[in-house]
Design a protein around this motif. Structure first.
Motif, PDB file in Angstrom:
ATOM      1  N   ARG A 159       0.818  -1.216   0.000  1.00  0.00           N
ATOM      2  CA  ARG A 159       0.000   0.000   0.000  1.00  0.00           C
ATOM      3  C   ARG A 159       0.855   1.271   0.000  1.00  0.00           C
ATOM      4  O   ARG A 159       1.951   1.297   0.570  1.00  0.00           O
ATOM      5  CB  ARG A 159      -0.901   0.020   1.244  1.00  0.00           C
ATOM      6  CG  ARG A 159      -2.086  -0.911   1.173  1.00  0.00           C
ATOM      7  CD  ARG A 159      -3.137  -0.475   2.183  1.00  0.00           C
ATOM      8  NE  ARG A 159      -4.169  -1.472   2.386  1.00  0.00           N
ATOM      9  CZ  ARG A 159      -5.217  -1.649   1.580  1.00  0.00           C
ATOM     10  NH1 ARG A 159      -5.335  -0.918   0.492  1.00  0.00           N
ATOM     11  NH2 ARG A 159      -6.122  -2.560   1.862  1.00  0.00           N
ATOM     12  N   GLU A 195      -0.154   4.573   1.215  1.00  0.00           N
ATOM     13  CA  GLU A 195      -0.605   5.766   1.940  1.00  0.00           C
ATOM     14  C   GLU A 195       0.466   6.441   2.795  1.00  0.00           C
ATOM     15  O   GLU A 195       0.502   7.676   2.901  1.00  0.00           O
ATOM     16  CB  GLU A 195      -1.827   5.425   2.827  1.00  0.00           C
ATOM     17  CG  GLU A 195      -3.098   5.107   2.055  1.00  0.00           C
ATOM     18  CD  GLU A 195      -3.119   3.717   1.452  1.00  0.00           C
ATOM     19  OE1 GLU A 195      -2.284   2.870   1.852  1.00  0.00           O
ATOM     20  OE2 GLU A 195      -3.968   3.456   0.574  1.00  0.00           O
ATOM     21  N   GLU A 208       0.718   4.082  -7.548  1.00  0.00           N
ATOM     22  CA  GLU A 208       0.860   4.961  -6.379  1.00  0.00           C
ATOM     23  C   GLU A 208       2.203   4.829  -5.672  1.00  0.00           C
ATOM     24  O   GLU A 208       2.956   5.796  -5.555  1.00  0.00           O
ATOM     25  CB  GLU A 208      -0.248   4.669  -5.365  1.00  0.00           C
ATOM     26  CG  GLU A 208      -1.637   4.973  -5.870  1.00  0.00           C
ATOM     27  CD  GLU A 208      -2.641   4.976  -4.734  1.00  0.00           C
ATOM     28  OE1 GLU A 208      -2.636   5.932  -3.939  1.00  0.00           O
ATOM     29  OE2 GLU A 208      -3.425   4.018  -4.630  1.00  0.00           O
ATOM     30  N   THR A 267      -7.182   9.564  -6.190  1.00  0.00           N
ATOM     31  CA  THR A 267      -6.855   8.705  -5.044  1.00  0.00           C
ATOM     32  C   THR A 267      -6.011   7.495  -5.444  1.00  0.00           C
ATOM     33  O   THR A 267      -5.503   6.776  -4.594  1.00  0.00           O
ATOM     34  CB  THR A 267      -8.127   8.277  -4.294  1.00  0.00           C
ATOM     35  OG1 THR A 267      -7.756   7.731  -3.027  1.00  0.00           O
ATOM     36  CG2 THR A 267      -8.937   7.265  -5.098  1.00  0.00           C
ATOM     37  N   GLU A 268      -5.832   7.282  -6.740  1.00  0.00           N
ATOM     38  CA  GLU A 268      -4.962   6.214  -7.231  1.00  0.00           C
ATOM     39  C   GLU A 268      -3.657   6.823  -7.754  1.00  0.00           C
ATOM     40  O   GLU A 268      -2.915   6.194  -8.497  1.00  0.00           O
ATOM     41  CB  GLU A 268      -5.713   5.447  -8.336  1.00  0.00           C
ATOM     42  CG  GLU A 268      -5.115   4.121  -8.763  1.00  0.00           C
ATOM     43  CD  GLU A 268      -5.340   2.944  -7.830  1.00  0.00           C
ATOM     44  OE1 GLU A 268      -5.951   3.110  -6.754  1.00  0.00           O
ATOM     45  OE2 GLU A 268      -4.905   1.839  -8.181  1.00  0.00           O
TER      46      GLU A 268
END
Ligand code: DMJ
Length: 510
Positions: free
Chosen positions: A397, A399, A461, A485-486
């Motif tokens: 991920r 983030e 990302e 958001t991607e």
């Protein structure tokens, strides 16, 4: 043609640039791209290791035997991820188009483009997520169009956009979460309570849909998302908070569970980004964003006994002291929104953004692999660590790295590059497998077990944010671009552009 006028117009007036020919971003040449990491990290960065994060996408380490570029694109083609997109193929290819282009990997980019031209079939029958198709495919195609000016991407994005519209045929206009792109039938996720739609899904369409209207000259997409916003504005919000589930039939909340992580996350992100993408003219989005942030601070933001700031989850007034990896995007989000908050809140928001990013970094440093778990807790003696076996995995991920990138751009504090570099080393050590990168099942065990899955968002990302973290600020400057958001960059629609278009239209009609 009008689309060419529009695309060249998006370039910022501030930097005094006018681009009369496409594309908007010229890919760097592999040999000339200059990385600045060495300047800030003398201890770990030898010239050889710079190249780990070079346009060759982590591939040119000392013992690399296969050509860099081939790995990426072969993976993209063979391991297209069918799961999120219901039979729609090529998620990894579409998700990596802009990454390849920005990094100047032109051979692979051209292969990917040819795949889109010859093999991307948008008529798939299956269970496609409106949200995933929108953020990965529509976002990926739009971004590829804006970066390169290739008409192919614009027409594919418009074709796909049209196929998503039937999902909005509900009594309220709030779309259902699942759609069959072939037949146009849509329905709600079986697991979502009482046929409800999910905040982070129907609330994460705005950026792409506004741009779909831009490139198609068809206002319908903007109308659909403005209708969602209107309904959200109208209904009562518990303590000013937005719960995660809403009925597309009645337009009421289905339960009072609030999260800045999964099920809620990108709704908040799209409020501030809609404002920024409108060149700060979309006051409705601004009001909703700062209102929501105030409610989040009052109800969800907590300080642990060890002094770490975190976002808890809220279940009808009861706090669950857990923060998901997904919620770690909020450091970057609060950071990019800091400047437009009330004057007396600006420094506070920047501090809050830094504190949350610090906490997320702690969730990485407290593991054996130096990668963070899917969720970490602040109860029963835990401080930013996972206490449940089921929360210990890491699926590549982005983030946490995303927040490092934004915080670096906003503050130029070298610690963010240091933290990003720690992540590069951990990814290299624990996630690299022969054919690419894999998620791991337990971040607390140094002898890792791979899940054998490379999510498409790793290419769109995680790699892109790392690349930008170590690039100069004028590569996709935040004054000109917002990332969906991607992590697909979409241009800010500059006011001067719209004025110019209006004048030109008037001249034509006269
Ligand atoms: C991505 O698909 C998007 O960032 C989405 O908003 C949330 N989850 C994944 C990455 O973790």
């Amino acid at each position: 043609p009008s689309e060419k006028k529009t695309i060249s117009c998006f370039i910022s007036m501030k930097v005094g640039l006018r681009v009369s020919t496409l594309p908007l971003v010229v890919p760097p040449s592999l040999s000339s791209h200059n990385f600045s990491i060495g300047a800030v990290h003398p201890l770990t960065c030898s010239p050889l290791t710079y190249r780990v994060i070079s346009p060759a996408l982590f591939i040119c380490t000392a013992n690399c035997s296969i050509s860099a570029n081939k790995i990426v694109i072969a993976l993209a083609i063979e391991n297209w991820t069918p799961a999120p997109a219901g039979g729609l193929r090529g998620a990894s290819i579409i998700d990596s188009l802009d990454t390849l282009y920005i990094m100047g990997l032109m051979e692979d980019y051209n292969d990917a483009k040819e795949w889109v031209r010859n093999s991307l079939d948008l008529n798939s029958n299956g269970e496609a997520s409106l949200f995933e198709v929108n953020i990965r495919y529509v976002g990926g195609l739009l971004s590829a169009y804006y970066l390169t000016g290739e008409e192919l991407y614009r027409s594919k994005a418009m074709e796909l956009g049209e196929k998503l519209l039937p999902a909005f045929n509900t009594p309220t206009g709030i779309p259902r979460g699942v759609i069959n792109l072939g037949s146009g039938t849509s329905w709600s996720w079986g697991w979502a309570s009482a046929g409800s739609s999910i905040l982070a899904e129907f609330g994460t369409l705005h950026l792409e849909f506004v741009h779909l209207s831009e490139v198609s000259n068809n206002p319908i997409y903007t109308e659909k998302v403005m209708n969602i916003r209107k309904l959200l504005n109208k209904i009562e919000k518990p303590h000013g908070l937005y719960p995660n589930f809403l009925s597309p039939v009645s337009g009421n909340w289905v339960q009072h569970h609030v999260s800045i992580g999964g099920l809620g996350d990108s709704f908040y992100e799209y409020l501030i980004k809609s404002y920024l993408m409108s060149d700060k003219t979309d006051d409705g989005a601004k009001t909703m964003y700062y209102g929501a942030l105030e409610a989040i601070e009052a109800n969800l933001v907590q300080k642990s006994t060890g002094g770490l700031t975190y976002m808890a989850e809220w279940r009808g007034g009861i706090l669950d002291h857990k923060m998901g990896h997904l919620a770690c995007f909020s450091g970057g989000m609060i950071g990019i929104g800091a400047d437009d908050g009330a004057p007396d809140k600006r420094q506070h928001y920047l501090d809050l953004a830094a504190e949350i990013t610090h906490t997320c970094h702690e969730s990485y440093t407290r593991s054996a692999t130096k990668l963070g778990p899917e969720a970490f807790r602040f109860d029963a003696g835990a401080e930013a660590t996972a206490t449940r076996l089921s929360d210990r995995y890491y699926i590549l991920r982005p983030e946490v790295i995303e927040s490092y990138m934004y915080m670096w751009r906003l503050t130029h504090d070298p610690k963010y590059r240091d933290w990003g570099w720690e992540a590069v080393e951990a990814l290299e050590e624990h996630c690299r497998v022969e054919s690419g990168f894999s998620g791991i099942r337990d971040v607390y065990t140094a002898t890792v077990s791979h899940d054998n899955m490379q999510q498409s968002f790793f290419l769109s990302e995680t790699l892109k944010y790392l690349y930008l973290l170590f690039s100069d600020d004028d590569l996709l400057p935040l004054e000109d671009w917002v990332f969906n958001t991607e992590a697909h960059p979409l241009p800010i629609i500059h006011k001067s552009c719209l004025q110019e278009e209006a004048t030109q239209e008037k001249t034509v009609s006269n």
